[in-house]
Design a protein around this motif. Structure first.
Motif, mmCIF file in Angstrom:
data_model
loop_
_atom_site.group_PDB
_atom_site.id
_atom_site.type_symbol
_atom_site.label_atom_id
_atom_site.label_comp_id
_atom_site.label_asym_id
_atom_site.label_seq_id
_atom_site.Cartn_x
_atom_site.Cartn_y
_atom_site.Cartn_z
ATOM 1 N N LYS A 188 110.618 -35.459 73.436
ATOM 2 C CA LYS A 188 109.798 -35.402 74.651
ATOM 3 C C LYS A 188 108.835 -34.230 74.542
ATOM 4 O O LYS A 188 109.168 -33.202 73.962
ATOM 5 C CB LYS A 188 110.720 -35.213 75.860
ATOM 6 N N ILE A 189 107.666 -34.401 75.124
ATOM 7 C CA ILE A 189 106.686 -33.326 75.254
ATOM 8 C C ILE A 189 106.451 -33.142 76.744
ATOM 9 O O ILE A 189 105.923 -34.038 77.410
ATOM 10 C CB ILE A 189 105.376 -33.659 74.519
ATOM 11 N N GLU A 190 106.867 -32.003 77.254
ATOM 12 C CA GLU A 190 106.800 -31.730 78.690
ATOM 13 C C GLU A 190 105.688 -30.707 78.951
ATOM 14 O O GLU A 190 105.891 -29.500 78.827
ATOM 15 C CB GLU A 190 108.159 -31.191 79.139
ATOM 16 N N VAL A 191 104.510 -31.214 79.293
ATOM 17 C CA VAL A 191 103.357 -30.347 79.525
ATOM 18 C C VAL A 191 103.561 -29.572 80.817
ATOM 19 O O VAL A 191 103.852 -30.146 81.872
ATOM 20 C CB VAL A 191 102.054 -31.162 79.571
ATOM 21 N N PHE A 244 103.357 -26.248 76.699
ATOM 22 C CA PHE A 244 104.343 -27.299 76.901
ATOM 23 C C PHE A 244 105.694 -26.927 76.310
ATOM 24 O O PHE A 244 105.796 -26.016 75.488
ATOM 25 C CB PHE A 244 103.857 -28.628 76.295
ATOM 26 N N ASN A 245 106.717 -27.647 76.771
ATOM 27 C CA ASN A 245 108.044 -27.535 76.188
ATOM 28 C C ASN A 245 108.204 -28.682 75.204
ATOM 29 O O ASN A 245 108.056 -29.856 75.580
ATOM 30 C CB ASN A 245 109.134 -27.605 77.256
ATOM 31 N N LEU A 246 108.487 -28.335 73.962
ATOM 32 C CA LEU A 246 108.691 -29.320 72.912
ATOM 33 C C LEU A 246 110.194 -29.585 72.808
ATOM 34 O O LEU A 246 110.961 -28.703 72.442
ATOM 35 C CB LEU A 246 108.149 -28.789 71.579
ATOM 36 N N HIS A 247 110.583 -30.791 73.181
ATOM 37 C CA HIS A 247 111.993 -31.184 73.126
ATOM 38 C C HIS A 247 112.223 -31.902 71.799
ATOM 39 O O HIS A 247 111.593 -32.937 71.534
ATOM 40 C CB HIS A 247 112.338 -32.130 74.282
ATOM 41 N N THR A 248 113.099 -31.347 70.972
ATOM 42 C CA THR A 248 113.408 -31.956 69.691
ATOM 43 C C THR A 248 114.900 -32.232 69.592
ATOM 44 O O THR A 248 115.711 -31.631 70.314
ATOM 45 C CB THR A 248 112.968 -31.050 68.522
ATOM 46 N N ILE A 249 115.267 -33.127 68.700
ATOM 47 C CA ILE A 249 116.660 -33.520 68.515
ATOM 48 C C ILE A 249 117.508 -32.296 68.179
ATOM 49 O O ILE A 249 117.223 -31.571 67.229
ATOM 50 C CB ILE A 249 116.775 -34.572 67.399
ATOM 51 N N GLY A 250 118.529 -32.058 68.992
ATOM 52 C CA GLY A 250 119.512 -31.031 68.707
ATOM 53 C C GLY A 250 119.133 -29.594 68.996
ATOM 54 O O GLY A 250 119.924 -28.692 68.774
ATOM 55 N N PRO A 267 117.252 -26.673 71.804
ATOM 56 C CA PRO A 267 116.798 -26.504 73.191
ATOM 57 C C PRO A 267 115.272 -26.652 73.255
ATOM 58 O O PRO A 267 114.589 -26.514 72.228
ATOM 59 C CB PRO A 267 117.239 -25.088 73.542
ATOM 60 N N PRO A 268 114.726 -26.940 74.434
ATOM 61 C CA PRO A 268 113.271 -27.048 74.564
ATOM 62 C C PRO A 268 112.581 -25.786 74.034
ATOM 63 O O PRO A 268 113.023 -24.671 74.288
ATOM 64 C CB PRO A 268 113.047 -27.209 76.068
ATOM 65 N N THR A 269 111.510 -25.986 73.290
ATOM 66 C CA THR A 269 110.788 -24.891 72.670
ATOM 67 C C THR A 269 109.445 -24.696 73.370
ATOM 68 O O THR A 269 108.573 -25.573 73.289
ATOM 69 C CB THR A 269 110.549 -25.187 71.172
ATOM 70 N N PRO A 270 109.236 -23.565 74.072
ATOM 71 C CA PRO A 270 107.934 -23.295 74.677
ATOM 72 C C PRO A 270 106.869 -23.196 73.580
ATOM 73 O O PRO A 270 107.060 -22.493 72.576
ATOM 74 C CB PRO A 270 108.128 -21.950 75.379
ATOM 75 N N ASP A 280 108.188 -20.323 68.687
ATOM 76 C CA ASP A 280 109.283 -19.725 67.929
ATOM 77 C C ASP A 280 110.057 -20.874 67.280
ATOM 78 O O ASP A 280 110.717 -21.643 67.983
ATOM 79 C CB ASP A 280 110.186 -18.916 68.862
ATOM 80 N N PRO A 281 110.019 -21.014 65.961
ATOM 81 C CA PRO A 281 110.605 -22.183 65.310
ATOM 82 C C PRO A 281 112.092 -22.075 64.990
ATOM 83 O O PRO A 281 112.679 -23.017 64.464
ATOM 84 C CB PRO A 281 109.809 -22.261 64.010
ATOM 85 N N ARG A 282 112.729 -20.954 65.301
ATOM 86 C CA ARG A 282 114.098 -20.731 64.821
ATOM 87 C C ARG A 282 115.081 -21.816 65.229
ATOM 88 O O ARG A 282 115.871 -22.280 64.389
ATOM 89 C CB ARG A 282 114.587 -19.358 65.271
#
Length: 117
Positions: A59-62, A76-82, A84-87, A107-109
């Motif tokens: 999901k991409i939550e703008v 936006f919050n980038l929701h990726t598999i596994g 937490p949402p990434t600002p 922050d890609p960690r």
């Protein structure tokens, strides 16, 4: 012709939906992408990168979009598999109805930690 803000909205909607035909039409031939996880030069290389990350995007939550006559910043919050949402912040430059430059930072960690499992 669509405004840069409308083009940005179409870009995120198409990416989230996996609609790479629409994405292709929004990107200029010579689009230049620089992001936290890589670089891409040209439409096809940029699409390959978007497809790659798209495999884990849920999901991409703008949250906000700010635009002027040529530039758009999307937060936006980038929701990726596994993970937490990434600002995430995305800056796009638009010329003649197509995106010519994209810069992305986050922050890609958490995303990288999931990829390594």
């Amino acid at each position: 012709m669509n405004t840069p803000e409308q083009i940005s909205e179409q870009y995120f909607t198409a990416w989230e939906a996996g609609d790479f035909d629409t994405l292709s039409g929004l990107l200029a031939d010579g689009v230049d992408f620089v992001g936290t996880l890589g670089r891409a030069s040209g439409r096809e290389e940029c699409l390959r990168g978007l497809r790659g990350l798209g495999r884990i995007v849920e999901k991409i939550e703008v949250q906000a979009r700010v635009a002027n006559d040529t530039d758009v910043i999307t937060w936006f919050n980038l929701h990726t598999i596994g993970a937490p949402p990434t600002p995430t912040a995305n800056w796009s430059h638009v010329e003649d109805g197509q995106i010519t430059r994209i810069r992305v930072t986050f922050d890609p960690r958490a995303i990288l930690a999931q990829r390594d499992h």
